[in-house]
Design a protein around this motif. Sequence first.
Motif, PDB file in Angstrom:
ATOM      1  N   SER A  23      -3.445   5.876   4.209  1.00  0.00           N
ATOM      2  CA  SER A  23      -2.987   4.779   3.357  1.00  0.00           C
ATOM      3  C   SER A  23      -3.870   4.723   2.124  1.00  0.00           C
ATOM      4  O   SER A  23      -5.024   5.181   2.146  1.00  0.00           O
ATOM      5  CB  SER A  23      -3.045   3.437   4.100  1.00  0.00           C
ATOM      6  OG  SER A  23      -4.395   3.069   4.351  1.00  0.00           O
ATOM      7  N   ASN A  69       0.828  -1.199   0.000  1.00  0.00           N
ATOM      8  CA  ASN A  69       0.000   0.000   0.000  1.00  0.00           C
ATOM      9  C   ASN A  69       0.866   1.254   0.000  1.00  0.00           C
ATOM     10  O   ASN A  69       2.049   1.221   0.361  1.00  0.00           O
ATOM     11  CB  ASN A  69      -0.931   0.011   1.215  1.00  0.00           C
ATOM     12  CG  ASN A  69      -1.956  -1.087   1.170  1.00  0.00           C
ATOM     13  OD1 ASN A  69      -2.478  -1.421   0.102  1.00  0.00           O
ATOM     14  ND2 ASN A  69      -2.259  -1.671   2.323  1.00  0.00           N
ATOM     15  N   TYR A  70       0.264   2.365  -0.376  1.00  0.00           N
ATOM     16  CA  TYR A  70       0.955   3.655  -0.381  1.00  0.00           C
ATOM     17  C   TYR A  70       0.541   4.449   0.860  1.00  0.00           C
ATOM     18  O   TYR A  70      -0.598   4.359   1.316  1.00  0.00           O
ATOM     19  CB  TYR A  70       0.597   4.436  -1.652  1.00  0.00           C
ATOM     20  CG  TYR A  70       0.957   3.696  -2.917  1.00  0.00           C
ATOM     21  CD1 TYR A  70       2.245   3.752  -3.424  1.00  0.00           C
ATOM     22  CD2 TYR A  70       0.000   2.920  -3.578  1.00  0.00           C
ATOM     23  CE1 TYR A  70       2.589   3.054  -4.571  1.00  0.00           C
ATOM     24  CE2 TYR A  70       0.330   2.223  -4.724  1.00  0.00           C
ATOM     25  CZ  TYR A  70       1.623   2.291  -5.216  1.00  0.00           C
ATOM     26  OH  TYR A  70       1.962   1.595  -6.344  1.00  0.00           O
ATOM     27  N   TYR A  71       1.488   5.244   1.373  1.00  0.00           N
ATOM     28  CA  TYR A  71       1.232   6.016   2.583  1.00  0.00           C
ATOM     29  C   TYR A  71       1.680   7.459   2.368  1.00  0.00           C
ATOM     30  O   TYR A  71       2.671   7.730   1.690  1.00  0.00           O
ATOM     31  CB  TYR A  71       1.971   5.411   3.777  1.00  0.00           C
ATOM     32  CG  TYR A  71       1.442   4.060   4.161  1.00  0.00           C
ATOM     33  CD1 TYR A  71       0.447   3.924   5.135  1.00  0.00           C
ATOM     34  CD2 TYR A  71       1.900   2.903   3.532  1.00  0.00           C
ATOM     35  CE1 TYR A  71      -0.063   2.678   5.468  1.00  0.00           C
ATOM     36  CE2 TYR A  71       1.397   1.655   3.862  1.00  0.00           C
ATOM     37  CZ  TYR A  71       0.409   1.554   4.833  1.00  0.00           C
ATOM     38  OH  TYR A  71      -0.109   0.319   5.153  1.00  0.00           O
ATOM     39  N   THR A 126      -4.666   1.898  -1.158  1.00  0.00           N
ATOM     40  CA  THR A 126      -4.384   0.642  -1.829  1.00  0.00           C
ATOM     41  C   THR A 126      -4.033   0.899  -3.294  1.00  0.00           C
ATOM     42  O   THR A 126      -4.312   1.984  -3.826  1.00  0.00           O
ATOM     43  CB  THR A 126      -5.599  -0.295  -1.767  1.00  0.00           C
ATOM     44  OG1 THR A 126      -6.650   0.253  -2.592  1.00  0.00           O
ATOM     45  CG2 THR A 126      -6.106  -0.459  -0.336  1.00  0.00           C
TER      46      THR A 126
END
Length: 224
Positions: free
Chosen positions: A103, A85-87, A105
């Motif tokens: 976060s 995932n990206y944060y 997806t």
Amino acid sequence: FGGGPTGATSSSDGIAPLGALLQVDGIFYGTTQVGGTDKAGTVFSLTSSGVEAVSYSFTGGSPGSSGNPDGAFPDAGLVLGNDGNYYGTTFYAAADGAGSVFSMTPTGVETVIHAFSGAGHVTGSTDGAYPSAGLMLGRDGNLYGTTRDGGPQFYGGTIFKITKTGVETVLYSFTGLNEGSSDGATPTLGLISDSQGNIYGTTAGGGAFGKGVVFEVTGAITAQ
């Protein structure tokens, strides 16, 4: 970006990308500070041939608004977690108006994992406020960052750790807004670390001459 002025209704692809790009498998990922469907910023992807897609458009929801409290105005770029995932962070809005850690997806589902509560120097708001920097992925799998404001004592900003499930810990609270304090105040940029788990960064203000500092936090990251 073809969004036009900040208030333009045609700004669906975003305006003002301030953060660095993240490259994953030949695709670039980034944020825009404003623009998007609700003019509160976006997360976008971009191919090497220039094909852009908006992955998420922030609603700018905050206390008293009708929007979802998802945050607004992401100033920094994204980091890829070891879970795929990206944060990232938003400078404003979310549940208490003081910014968020979120976060997202790979399919664009955004979740606020922490909403900062330190807006307006609220007494007892110990977690910080207004993160303008991006996050750093530590060797322990946790995320590390800074807030420009807030903290338990002098509101000079914080260094924080947060798990991917949203458990936030303030590692250090700057006191540099207090007269005579030399440790710095108002960290606006992100962090780096070394192989021993020490963290390094800068503040825009505070310090012995009131012009900022370069700091080290020893032993902040423990290996897993």
